[in-house]
Design an enzyme around this catalytic site. Structure first.
Site, PDB file in Angstrom:
ATOM      1  N   LEU C 231       0.814  -1.225   0.000  1.00 31.18           N
ATOM      2  CA  LEU C 231       0.000   0.000   0.000  1.00 31.18           C
ATOM      3  C   LEU C 231       0.849   1.278   0.000  1.00 31.18           C
ATOM      4  O   LEU C 231       1.702   1.467   0.875  1.00 31.18           O
ATOM      5  CB  LEU C 231      -0.921   0.002   1.232  1.00 31.18           C
ATOM      6  CG  LEU C 231      -1.908   1.187   1.308  1.00 31.18           C
ATOM      7  CD1 LEU C 231      -2.943   1.111   0.203  1.00 31.18           C
ATOM      8  CD2 LEU C 231      -2.586   1.237   2.673  1.00 31.18           C
ATOM      9  N   ASP C 232       0.585   2.161  -0.959  1.00 39.44           N
ATOM     10  CA  ASP C 232       1.226   3.483  -1.030  1.00 39.44           C
ATOM     11  C   ASP C 232       2.752   3.399  -1.095  1.00 39.44           C
ATOM     12  O   ASP C 232       3.451   4.335  -0.677  1.00 39.44           O
ATOM     13  CB  ASP C 232       0.823   4.364   0.168  1.00 39.44           C
ATOM     14  CG  ASP C 232      -0.665   4.675   0.163  1.00 39.44           C
ATOM     15  OD1 ASP C 232      -1.264   4.646  -0.926  1.00 39.44           O
ATOM     16  OD2 ASP C 232      -1.224   4.933   1.234  1.00 39.44           O
ATOM     17  N   ALA C 233       3.268   2.297  -1.596  1.00 44.97           N
ATOM     18  CA  ALA C 233       4.718   2.104  -1.581  1.00 44.97           C
ATOM     19  C   ALA C 233       5.306   1.869  -2.971  1.00 44.97           C
ATOM     20  O   ALA C 233       6.475   1.538  -3.101  1.00 44.97           O
ATOM     21  CB  ALA C 233       5.077   0.941  -0.655  1.00 44.97           C
TER      22      ALA C 233
END
Lengths: 288, 288, 288, 288
Positions: C231-233
């Site tokens: 996530l969000d990486a």
């Protein structure tokens, strides 16, 4: 950066033509040069090709003092290339011109003293005695040449002689508040860097912060450029801005602007020292 | 924001004098108004005091249609206050003028449609048919007034009648590429917002991106301002910039500039709708 | 830009080695291709060479459907080059995923409708009905897939089928507030662009503006990135910020942030469409 | 700025309540004080009112050494006001802590030497001898306290005694690369200003540029904050960023970051000296 390996830097421009990158990189490769930087640009309106190549000299077959000659003979004449070759082992000499404000010169000298730049600063020239202390603090010769309408020509002549004595390669006007004559400028073409305290071409000339305040702009700017014989109209190297509001007085603009001025000027000096600025038709190509 | 509680907004300026804040806030407090916003500014050169106060009307003792009269009688005359009073329950009417480029109008209408603004947009006026579809997409009347040297006066008269019919309070020129006549402008003093595609006062007039490219600047800008009878010289509301380099063609400047233009214009329209812009002597005070 | 001449774009990376630029440019030149863009980058830590070359196909000796094969056979295998070849005559298909907020999708569609991009947007997918009108306004199919914990797998399967039906090449999450499953993401590796409403890696996850407000930061940010299973990486494409102050409420942060989000997302989509983004080891090389 | 007229500065916060501005400004006005600056802010979530007022003392009826007592007795207790009163005639004393990098300290001292700030810098403390020359250049006492795990407590005790001897009011950590103990910090609550070389809360702790490079961000940042007992988590005063790209090595990030660090730190020190920073619940209100 002075402890880096010896490299050669080629800054060039020529009419755009197919195969020019291949040709130059091949010249370096076949002679054993290891390219550590290459950036190029094509101006599609003028149809001009610009390139900056840097390569390590440790295994380069051509002796460093002969590279210029070889490149000139083999390629430059043939392909109509205008170029300059720099060896990073040479340490260029830079003079600083100041008047009364110290923010730009301190920023330059702090970087210089920290060893950030491959440069030697042997001399500071000023038209006022105010910043003599700065020279002393950093152990740099400080010469004062008060300039009036009457003595300008004589003083500039003396300054030029001094610059020659110190073998100065380029000049940085660190908020030097005195217009330099055309004769002087012609001695250092694209070798005098000035910081103007506005977003040029807005607010050319004196008192730009006053003019900005008067106009009610919401941004102030700073512009570094090479000095040409037309005032504040030389090739722009870097510009930056700061946001302001109705709350900012003229004094606040001047104060806020000083941070812009010093950073923009120092960046430009750095780019110049790193041989990353090419000028062409009153504009710059600044490689990064 | 249209569902907010009913509030009154007072925008004022007057000669600076001790106790002026205390006096105005006291007027609001003793009459039961709850101040939810206060910002002030003193121009120490002109010696002028500026203030924006907003307060809730729910328990305010003075009937809303009488506030203007009371404030005028009790204070404005006495203290030489120039002021405007706005009630947020009134929804101002805004007209958009466009030509052929759509980036600004789409940005305005996207915000409008999302309900961000306390405004009604009943009409779009254009000198070209190109963007008629935009009106259709958003269900807004779209009127075309082709303008030539010969018919300009007649067309502007027709436009003014149309604006009156739609009860338009202010006009947004969303890259409207046609100079508006002085007579027209005088009908909407400080009520016409324009976006100029440069960092004014640099590059006044037509083709600023071409001029910026020619000069070799390292930043491009956009400027929103109220339209006055002098071209591109009205009070500046907001400015912003984007960094460019030698790599950017004129087309790239135009393309990158469009993002600046639309954001700067929309911000200014928002500030205007929120009654946060005060003009004084060709400059603005923009409260935040 | 769809009316430009047919060109080929080669995006490649390989272990850095002397002569690689010369070799590739030579391949293009000797076969009659006119290079109109070349930019390269060397990652000196990973020792990887990256390049983007674009050339005109009008006089190119190798048939366009054979270029990939030829380059693969002659060079890619030999020099361990990972590459992708794109022909600008192909118009990629893009799907937009939205939830309830409209600022990003309007910005995308305004640019699309103005003909700025070489792309076709055949379909919008949402987990809410709120923005159905946007699809209608712009004449784009709008499909609603409400997602719950229970039906997520089924709905995603249906979405994937729909994407296949529309022959979608890449997906833009325009503030789509629903985590996409790993299985879905693996179908579109580095082909799903998301906008996160913070300066990543600060404030990963939900409600970043609330977290930013809580921490008392003086800047807010937005980050576009390719979606990976963490996530969000994923690899960051672009980031930008806006200055805030203590005066800004959470609502103000959300409001100001929307301008960042839409501009950063649209820029990234543009770069993706122009084949200017290369991913390598969870980072991007973004040519300009 | 030391030659300005003697003024008093009141920084205050209290529960928000009607009439508070009127009350405080009235206190100043009726006693003959001329307000030259007023800014206020209401935190509508916490329901706290913040204000900074500055007024000239030349005709103020209350003796300057009594103002604090009078304001406390008449208003502070009654309205639950937390306040600090500063007289600009007092010149605060500031200590600088450094390690090996010189960019921040040079920027501070250049401003100090130019007379920009109403401050006295009697002492520099370092855990390394590297920058001893800087003290000499500017004529400021330079004390070296090498810190190891074993001697930390003793050294900090000696440092605190030295600070007392020099009557130091606040401390600036100009890239001081040593964590300060909780006991030390408690001696100077909200009186130690640090510069962290990242956009906090991203990249807390050591080597933030390495972490930023690893993550592939497109911006780097710097954050000034008051030091609290939780590492890198104190109230943020100012933040700024610079754009970077895939071309920037870790060394380039470190180099570019230094300009951010020094400017952000110096701005914060200036705001602190000007009594423009209020802290509340681990956040700052920074008046301008």
């Amino acid at each position: 950066m002075s402890n880096q390996n010896s490299t050669a830097i080629l800054l060039m421009h020529c009419p755009d033509q197919p195969g020019i990158i291949a040709m130059v990189t091949d010249f370096i490769n076949v002679n054993g040069g290891n390219i550590i930087y290459l950036d190029q640009h094509v101006d599609r309106i003028e149809n001009v090709f610009f390139m900056r190549v840097e390569w390590e000299l440790s295994s380069f077959a051509i002796p460093k003092e002969k590279i210029e000659e070889y490149f000139s003979t083999l390629y430059a004449a043939k392909y109509n290339i205008y170029f300059r070759l720099y060896l990073t082992e040479y340490v260029p000499k830079m003079a600083i011109f100041v008047s009364k404000m110290s923010h730009c010169i301190y920023d330059l000298l702090a970087r210089y003293t920290a060893g950030e730049w491959n440069v030697k600063i042997p001399v500071i020239i000023s038209n006022h005695p105010d910043l003599e202390d700065v020279g002393k603090r950093f152990g740099i010769d400080f010469h004062i040449f008060p300039v009036s309408k009457e003595n300008k020509q004589t003083q500039e002549k003396a300054e030029l002689e001094l610059l020659k004595k110190y073998k100065v390669d380029f000049i940085v006007l660190a908020r030097y508040m005195q217009v330099i004559s055309e004769d002087f400028i012609r001695q250092y073409p694209n070798k005098i860097i000035n910081i103007h305290h506005s977003f040029l071409p807005a607010f050319v000339g004196a008192k730009p912060y006053h003019a900005a305040f008067e106009r009610g702009v919401k941004l102030i700017g700073a512009t570094s450029h090479y000095v040409t014989t037309e005032l504040d109209a030389g090739p722009i190297i870097e510009q930056d801005i700061a946001y302001i509001s109705h709350k900012d007085s003229i004094e606040a603009l001047i104060h806020k602007g000083q941070d812009l001025e010093k950073i923009v000027l120092s960046h430009s000096v750095e780019k110049h020292i790193q041989r990353k600025v090419l000028t062409y038709k009153n504009k710059t190509v600044v490689f990064n």
